[in-house]
Structures are given as C-alpha cells and as structure tokens.
Design a protein around this motif. Sequence first.
Motif, PDB file in Angstrom:
ATOM      1  N   HIS A 131      11.934   9.147  -0.149  1.00  0.00           N
ATOM      2  CA  HIS A 131      11.767   8.355   1.071  1.00  0.00           C
ATOM      3  C   HIS A 131      10.563   7.424   0.934  1.00  0.00           C
ATOM      4  N   HIS A 189      11.352   4.664  -1.550  1.00  0.00           N
ATOM      5  CA  HIS A 189      12.274   3.683  -0.957  1.00  0.00           C
ATOM      6  C   HIS A 189      11.530   2.711  -0.050  1.00  0.00           C
ATOM      7  N   ASN A 190      10.687   3.240   0.829  1.00  0.00           N
ATOM      8  CA  ASN A 190       9.996   2.360   1.765  1.00  0.00           C
ATOM      9  C   ASN A 190       9.054   1.393   1.059  1.00  0.00           C
ATOM     10  N   TYR A 246      11.417  -1.132  -0.602  1.00  0.00           N
ATOM     11  CA  TYR A 246      12.143  -1.936   0.392  1.00  0.00           C
ATOM     12  C   TYR A 246      11.224  -2.941   1.059  1.00  0.00           C
ATOM     13  N   GLU A 247       9.988  -2.526   1.359  1.00  0.00           N
ATOM     14  CA  GLU A 247       9.042  -3.459   1.961  1.00  0.00           C
ATOM     15  C   GLU A 247       8.699  -4.585   0.983  1.00  0.00           C
ATOM     16  N   ASN A 303       9.599  10.390   7.270  1.00  0.00           N
ATOM     17  CA  ASN A 303       9.609   9.004   7.747  1.00  0.00           C
ATOM     18  C   ASN A 303       8.192   8.510   8.038  1.00  0.00           C
ATOM     19  N   ALA A 314       6.657   7.904   4.678  1.00  0.00           N
ATOM     20  CA  ALA A 314       7.286   6.748   4.051  1.00  0.00           C
ATOM     21  C   ALA A 314       6.808   5.438   4.663  1.00  0.00           C
ATOM     22  N   ASN A 315       6.608   5.411   5.972  1.00  0.00           N
ATOM     23  CA  ASN A 315       6.116   4.195   6.604  1.00  0.00           C
ATOM     24  C   ASN A 315       4.684   3.886   6.188  1.00  0.00           C
ATOM     25  N   GLY A 363       5.024   2.383   2.869  1.00  0.00           N
ATOM     26  CA  GLY A 363       5.533   1.026   2.985  1.00  0.00           C
ATOM     27  C   GLY A 363       4.463   0.018   3.341  1.00  0.00           C
TER      28      GLY A 363
END
Length: 513
Positions: free
Chosen positions: A290, A293-294, A297-298, A422, A425-426, A429
């Motif tokens: 997770h 990914h973040n 993705y960011e 989450n 992960a944020n 990110g």
Amino acid sequence: MAVSTEHIFSSEEKDLDKPSGCFQKRFFVTFMLFLGMANAYVMRTNMSVAIVAMVNHTAITDGHDDVFDDECPNSNLTEVEESQDGEFVWSSAQQGYILSAFFYGYVITQIPFGMLAKRYGALRFLGYGMLINSVFAFFVPIAARRGGAWGLSAIRFIQGLGEGPIVPCTHALLAKWIPPNERSRMGAAVYAGAQFGTIISMPLSGLLAEYGFDGGWPSIFYVFGAVGTIWSVAFIIWVYEDPCSHPTIGEREKKYINNSLWGTNEMKIPPIPFRTIAKSLPFYAILLAHMGHNYGYETLMTELPTYMKQVLRFSLKSNGLLSSLPYLAMWLFSLFISVVADWMITSERFSHTSTRKIMNSIGQYGPGIALIAASYTGCDRVLTLAILTVGVGLNGGIYSGFKINHLDITPRFAGVLMAITNCSANLAGLLAPIAAGNLIDNQPTIAQWSKVFFIAAAVYIICGTIFNFFGSGKRQPWDNPENDHINDNHEAQRHNSSGPVTIVPASPKKTKQ
C-alpha cells in the motif's frame, strides 16, 4: 495454520445457496459505495483546478518563474490558452498550504475512524463524515474571500477530517456485505469510483470555473457540495450496516452472505487482536504494498504532468481529454481485471493467494516498468503520453491485489487494517513530490527526472516483490471464529490476574470453516 475462506463450504453448496437476480441488496450497497468514493475524489481534486482560476497570477511577485529545460525543441506544440486572473494574490507557498490542508485532515482521522467503525459500526461515520465534507464545501468561497489563504486552509482541513472515514469505513462495509468470491469485482467497482470521480472532476471543474455563476470558481464547490450532500443523505437513509440489520433483504441473500463470510448466519466481532496482527507477515505485506503504491501513484499523478510541461514543453491542461485519459484507462482496466480475478477464484484454477499476487504484480510491476520506460522516451511527447496511460492503466490491477486483500485475511477487522495501511500509505505518498522537488531543484533536465522515475519504479517493484513473498489470501488464525473462545479465555485471565482465574469453557457449538 491460516483459515482459508475458500473452503468455508463447497462449490456445490455455494451455487445452491447463491441468490439470483440483479437487484440484490449487496449490489445496491456496492453501487452506493462507488458513488461515495467518486464524491470523495471529486472533493479531493476540485481545489487543484479551482485554485488556478482563483489566483491572480499577474499580481504574484514572489520572483519564481517556471523553469524549463531546453533539451527538447520548442516546436509544433499545442498552444495553451491564457487563463484569466483571479481575485486572490497568493504566493506559490500559500497555494501549497491550501492544497495540502485537506490531506492533513484526511490522514490524521484514518486510524481513529477505523477503530470507531469497528466498535460502533461504519455506516454513520461514513455517511455523516461525507455530509460534513459536502456541507463545508459551501463555505469555501466565503472562507477564501473573508479569511484569505488561512481561512480557506481551515475549511479544507475540516473537509479532510470529514473525508477521513471514506476508505476504512468502506472496507468495513465491504467486509460485512461482500462474499469472498465476489470481492475482486465488487471491491474494484467501489474503488474505481476514485478514477471515475477524477475523470468527472477535472473537466467539469474547468467548465464551471470558466462559465459558472458567482465568479465561476465558487460554482465548483456549490455544485459538488450539493451533489455530495444529496448522496450523503441518501446513503444514511437507504444503506444499512450489515445484512442482519437490513429490514427488507431476502432471507436467502442474507444467509448466503453471512454463511460465506462467517460460516454461520450470526456474526460476532471480538476485540481487535493488536498483538497478533503486529506479528502477522501478511499484514506487513499489505502495508508495504500500500505504501509503495501510494508513493508511485503520487509520482505518476503529480510529477509526470510537470515533466511534460518543463521538459517536453507540453501542457496537458490544453486538452481535458488527454489529462483524464490515464485515469480513464485505470478505471476501465480495473473493472476488466477484477472480473478476471473473480473467475480465477471461482473456477478453482487459482487460489485466493495466487490470484491476489498475480493481480498485484500487474498493478505494481506494470507502472514500475512504465516509469523506467518514460526515462528513455527523450523528447517524444506522444510516446511519453502513451506510456503514462498504459502505466496508470495497469495500476488498476492493485484493486484486485493488495487493496482488497484485507478482506481475505481478516473479514472482521478489515476496516481497522485498512485504516492503518491507508494512513501509512498517504504519509508515504506525501514524500513523492518532496523527493521530486529536491531532486529537480530548478534543474529540470531529462537526467534529473530520470532519477525521480527510477526511484518511484524501484519502490513499486520492491514493494510488489515483498507482497509476492509474504502476502496471503487465506483467513488468518487470529480471525478464526472457532478461536474466539481461546481469546475470551486469555482476556479472562488478564482481567482476573490479581485474583482467582476463571476459565471460560469452550462452546460446544462450532462454526463451519
């Protein structure tokens, strides 16, 4: 040994008990959660479009101009229309605070709401949280005009607090409503609302900023605030916490859902086993996947457009279709691959574990390779855009990979685990633009940008590989209903440690596994 959700009951029993028809209650819950996720991402992204129309760019005298690289020829470029100046003189730093205020509110509420949802139910927290988010959208124009940058930041922070429950509470509801063999496509359908919301928000916000009422940009928040408020009220009225509390659900569908999830038509939620979760390798596999990914993705979402502007001298803002194309690709691919994932499971050709790892590999290795490829495209704008679209599109595989894996390993604590992963992960990110900014540092050359892409690619591939080694699609022993009496005994021993120890006898009734 981990308890597999694949063997709760036989395939023949599943086919016999599964209710038929398209208008099942669990499908309606999935649809409403999809709309909620879309609303959440509309609220999250609309400020990035609105702030362009809000700021008086001509009046800003902070001395910082856009820096361009001269490696690529400035020829045959799509002309970018000059935007009208807005009413606020905010520096680039102030704009950064405004844009980030929402995410600070969003991040700090993840774990608290995940734990509260586990104890008191997810429905109300999600519904009322999004209602707060939507209602405070109406105050954005007032806060900006009367309170300036800091007043607007405060409102956006409150909106972020309201949106905090969306992911952990959505996961908690999916855990209660969606049987294991439907999780891939239902989970992907719900979380694909994020891309759908982005696709809707970007071009529509631009149109409202130019042609809307009250000066243009305020209409973005009035319109989307009204839509979010309507959805929140409808969600609170029409959606229920679980099948057992739904007054009109068919008995056959209720038994099908509960038997497939819990092995019984009754559901019991014991205390959260934090100590055993902290020792669980499958949990850490999800956590790192997770976070990776973040971060990646960011980088894809925020840095590639900047690369195309600074190096390739091309702005995606000149064409709303092109700017939303990668997200459209991700949305469509996530829906397609989720059907494939559920087929892999229901056909019994692949286990839950194998399916999650294959899907996650597509979702994380795909964009990782795309980022590496983008480092070698040079000044080819068309090829760069194609790689961006393919990379973000393949990223949709994660919705049938780690993103839904919480429900596999722990249906009863999925919301809490999603809140933890989450939140982490944020935070990861948020490092992506910081790292990119430090690497570029007014030197937007192809060589410097290649470092940004290679770092993000490495994070994607390493975290995806860790998931492949330690991830699991099996229900973990600490979420096995048959072990609840053991946990009760341990709890009784702990509470009675100062006196005589009372052992709670095991119940003679056992659930199917």
